[in-house]
Design a protein around this motif. Structure first.
Motif, PDB file in Angstrom:
ATOM      1  N   SER A  83       6.816  -6.370   2.056  1.00 51.56           N
ATOM      2  CA  SER A  83       5.609  -6.584   1.251  1.00 51.56           C
ATOM      3  C   SER A  83       4.351  -6.126   1.984  1.00 51.56           C
ATOM      4  N   ILE A  84       4.525  -5.359   3.044  1.00 46.69           N
ATOM      5  CA  ILE A  84       3.370  -4.900   3.818  1.00 46.69           C
ATOM      6  C   ILE A  84       2.573  -3.884   3.012  1.00 46.69           C
ATOM      7  N   ALA A  85       1.278  -4.121   2.938  1.00 43.92           N
ATOM      8  CA  ALA A  85       0.388  -3.195   2.233  1.00 43.92           C
ATOM      9  C   ALA A  85      -0.216  -2.219   3.244  1.00 43.92           C
ATOM     10  N   VAL A  86      -0.270  -0.963   2.879  1.00 45.63           N
ATOM     11  CA  VAL A  86      -0.868   0.060   3.743  1.00 45.63           C
ATOM     12  C   VAL A  86      -2.237   0.410   3.179  1.00 45.63           C
ATOM     13  N   ALA A  87      -3.265   0.129   3.972  1.00 47.07           N
ATOM     14  CA  ALA A  87      -4.640   0.342   3.510  1.00 47.07           C
ATOM     15  C   ALA A  87      -4.959   1.825   3.375  1.00 47.07           C
ATOM     16  N   GLN A  88      -5.823   2.141   2.450  1.00 49.81           N
ATOM     17  CA  GLN A  88      -6.271   3.517   2.265  1.00 49.81           C
ATOM     18  C   GLN A  88      -7.272   3.886   3.362  1.00 49.81           C
ATOM     19  N   PRO A  89      -7.350   5.159   3.726  1.00 50.17           N
ATOM     20  CA  PRO A  89      -8.322   5.570   4.751  1.00 50.17           C
ATOM     21  C   PRO A  89      -9.753   5.350   4.270  1.00 50.17           C
ATOM     22  N   SER A  90     -10.604   4.956   5.197  1.00 49.23           N
ATOM     23  CA  SER A  90     -12.002   4.690   4.844  1.00 49.23           C
ATOM     24  C   SER A  90     -12.952   5.736   5.420  1.00 49.23           C
ATOM     25  N   VAL A  98     -11.360  13.209   6.045  1.00 49.15           N
ATOM     26  CA  VAL A  98     -10.265  13.844   6.776  1.00 49.15           C
ATOM     27  C   VAL A  98     -10.698  14.370   8.138  1.00 49.15           C
ATOM     28  N   ASP A  99     -11.911  14.867   8.243  1.00 55.13           N
ATOM     29  CA  ASP A  99     -12.361  15.469   9.499  1.00 55.13           C
ATOM     30  C   ASP A  99     -13.030  14.468  10.444  1.00 55.13           C
ATOM     31  N   HIS A 100     -12.972  13.189  10.134  1.00 55.16           N
ATOM     32  CA  HIS A 100     -13.607  12.176  10.994  1.00 55.16           C
ATOM     33  C   HIS A 100     -12.790  12.004  12.277  1.00 55.16           C
ATOM     34  N   PRO A 101     -13.437  11.916  13.438  1.00 59.03           N
ATOM     35  CA  PRO A 101     -12.702  11.820  14.709  1.00 59.03           C
ATOM     36  C   PRO A 101     -11.862  10.548  14.852  1.00 59.03           C
ATOM     37  N   ASP A 102     -12.192   9.497  14.112  1.00 58.00           N
ATOM     38  CA  ASP A 102     -11.455   8.235  14.239  1.00 58.00           C
ATOM     39  C   ASP A 102     -10.347   8.080  13.196  1.00 58.00           C
ATOM     40  N   ARG A 103     -10.176   9.090  12.367  1.00 63.19           N
ATOM     41  CA  ARG A 103      -9.200   8.952  11.271  1.00 63.19           C
ATOM     42  C   ARG A 103      -7.770   8.773  11.796  1.00 63.19           C
ATOM     43  N   THR A 139      -3.276   1.222  10.927  1.00 66.54           N
ATOM     44  CA  THR A 139      -2.799   0.834   9.600  1.00 66.54           C
ATOM     45  C   THR A 139      -1.277   0.743   9.563  1.00 66.54           C
ATOM     46  N   LEU A 140      -0.614   1.679  10.242  1.00 69.52           N
ATOM     47  CA  LEU A 140       0.848   1.724  10.211  1.00 69.52           C
ATOM     48  C   LEU A 140       1.506   0.783  11.217  1.00 69.52           C
ATOM     49  N   GLU A 141       0.756   0.331  12.194  1.00 78.73           N
ATOM     50  CA  GLU A 141       1.342  -0.478  13.270  1.00 78.73           C
ATOM     51  C   GLU A 141       2.059  -1.737  12.775  1.00 78.73           C
ATOM     52  N   PRO A 142       1.483  -2.524  11.845  1.00 80.21           N
ATOM     53  CA  PRO A 142       2.202  -3.721  11.374  1.00 80.21           C
ATOM     54  C   PRO A 142       3.539  -3.391  10.709  1.00 80.21           C
ATOM     55  N   ALA A 143       3.552  -2.324   9.908  1.00 82.71           N
ATOM     56  CA  ALA A 143       4.794  -1.930   9.238  1.00 82.71           C
ATOM     57  C   ALA A 143       5.831  -1.472  10.259  1.00 82.71           C
ATOM     58  N   LEU A 144       5.368  -0.731  11.265  1.00 86.12           N
ATOM     59  CA  LEU A 144       6.278  -0.260  12.309  1.00 86.12           C
ATOM     60  C   LEU A 144       6.845  -1.435  13.096  1.00 86.12           C
ATOM     61  N   GLN A 145       6.003  -2.411  13.388  1.00 86.33           N
ATOM     62  CA  GLN A 145       6.452  -3.578  14.143  1.00 86.33           C
ATOM     63  C   GLN A 145       7.515  -4.350  13.368  1.00 86.33           C
ATOM     64  N   GLN A 146       7.311  -4.480  12.067  1.00 89.84           N
ATOM     65  CA  GLN A 146       8.302  -5.183  11.254  1.00 89.84           C
ATOM     66  C   GLN A 146       9.619  -4.411  11.219  1.00 89.84           C
TER      67      GLN A 146
END
Length: 220
Positions: A152-159, A162-167, A174-181
């Motif tokens: 049931s993990i929700a993956v948030a949309q990018p805020s 695309v060219d932002h250095p922190d993207r 965002t993916l870390e919780p799903a990967l941990q599970q």
């Protein structure tokens, strides 16, 4: 009946139509060389496919038919031909039907398999157990146990654009919780930390390779 059984045995294979056509052509008297030319394959590959088909049905294609050599699994595949589509529909993976039919062959019947899974719920992979539940539900109109819980993990949309250095960092967070599970569930199923890490690395490399231009190599 033989071709129907082969089609059921090959299930998810994207080349099932071609393979069945090869066997059908061979049964009609075509030579390996003719079939190879017709389907753009090597003679050796055609021979391998037809010999494998012969083993699936216990002979009758290139060797003398011996019913005792036919795997009961192929009969189960004919009895439950919808299993492949069922697994695909419920996103259970292309390997799960093979595990299901292996367990079904060991049990001897769907009834005994379901009874075993009821008594020993932790002995079977979750996806195989879920597929058995779905098959039983289709055959009997009722579920023998609750459906498999989905993530049931929700993956948030990018805020950021695309060219932002922190993207890239935002995507990782965002993916870390799903990967941990995923890692935790794999560990609970008996895989070691090293095996899980290596598998994730290889999957990431394969994914990256698909995105690279033709001829480019993945970073080490």
């Amino acid at each position: 009946m033989m071709l129907e059984k082969l089609r059921a045995c090959w299930g998810f294979s994207p080349t099932v139509d071609r393979n069945v056509a090869l066997v059908e052509g061979f049964l009609k008297g075509k030579r390996f060389a003719d079939l190879a030319q017709e389907h753009g394959l090597s003679i050796t590959r055609v021979r391998q496919i037809i010999e494998r088909a012969d083993r699936h049905v216990g002979g009758g294609i290139v060797t003398e038919a011996e019913l005792s050599k036919a795997s009961p699994r192929s009969d189960f595949m004919v009895d439950y031909p919808y299993v492949w589509k069922l697994a695909e529909l419920h996103r259970l993976g292309s390997v799960t039907p093979h595990h299901f039919f292996t367990e079904l062959e060991r049990a001897g019947s769907l009834e005994r398999l379901v009874d075993k899974m009821k008594r020993l719920p932790g002995r079977t992979p979750t996806t195989t157990r879920e597929l058995a539940r779905l098959v039983w539900q289709r055959e009997r109109g009722e579920s023998p146990w609750p459906a498999m819980k989905r993530s049931s993990i929700a993956v948030a949309q990018p805020s950021c654009p695309v060219d932002h250095p922190d993207r890239s960092l935002q995507c990782q967070l965002t993916l870390e919780p799903a990967l941990q599970q995923l890692v935790e569930r794999a560990a609970e199923s008996g895989w070691t930390e090293d095996e899980i890490a290596q598998a994730l690395l290889e999957l990431a490399r394969a994914r990256l390779k698909e995105q690279l231009p033709s001829g480019a190599s993945c970073p080490p």
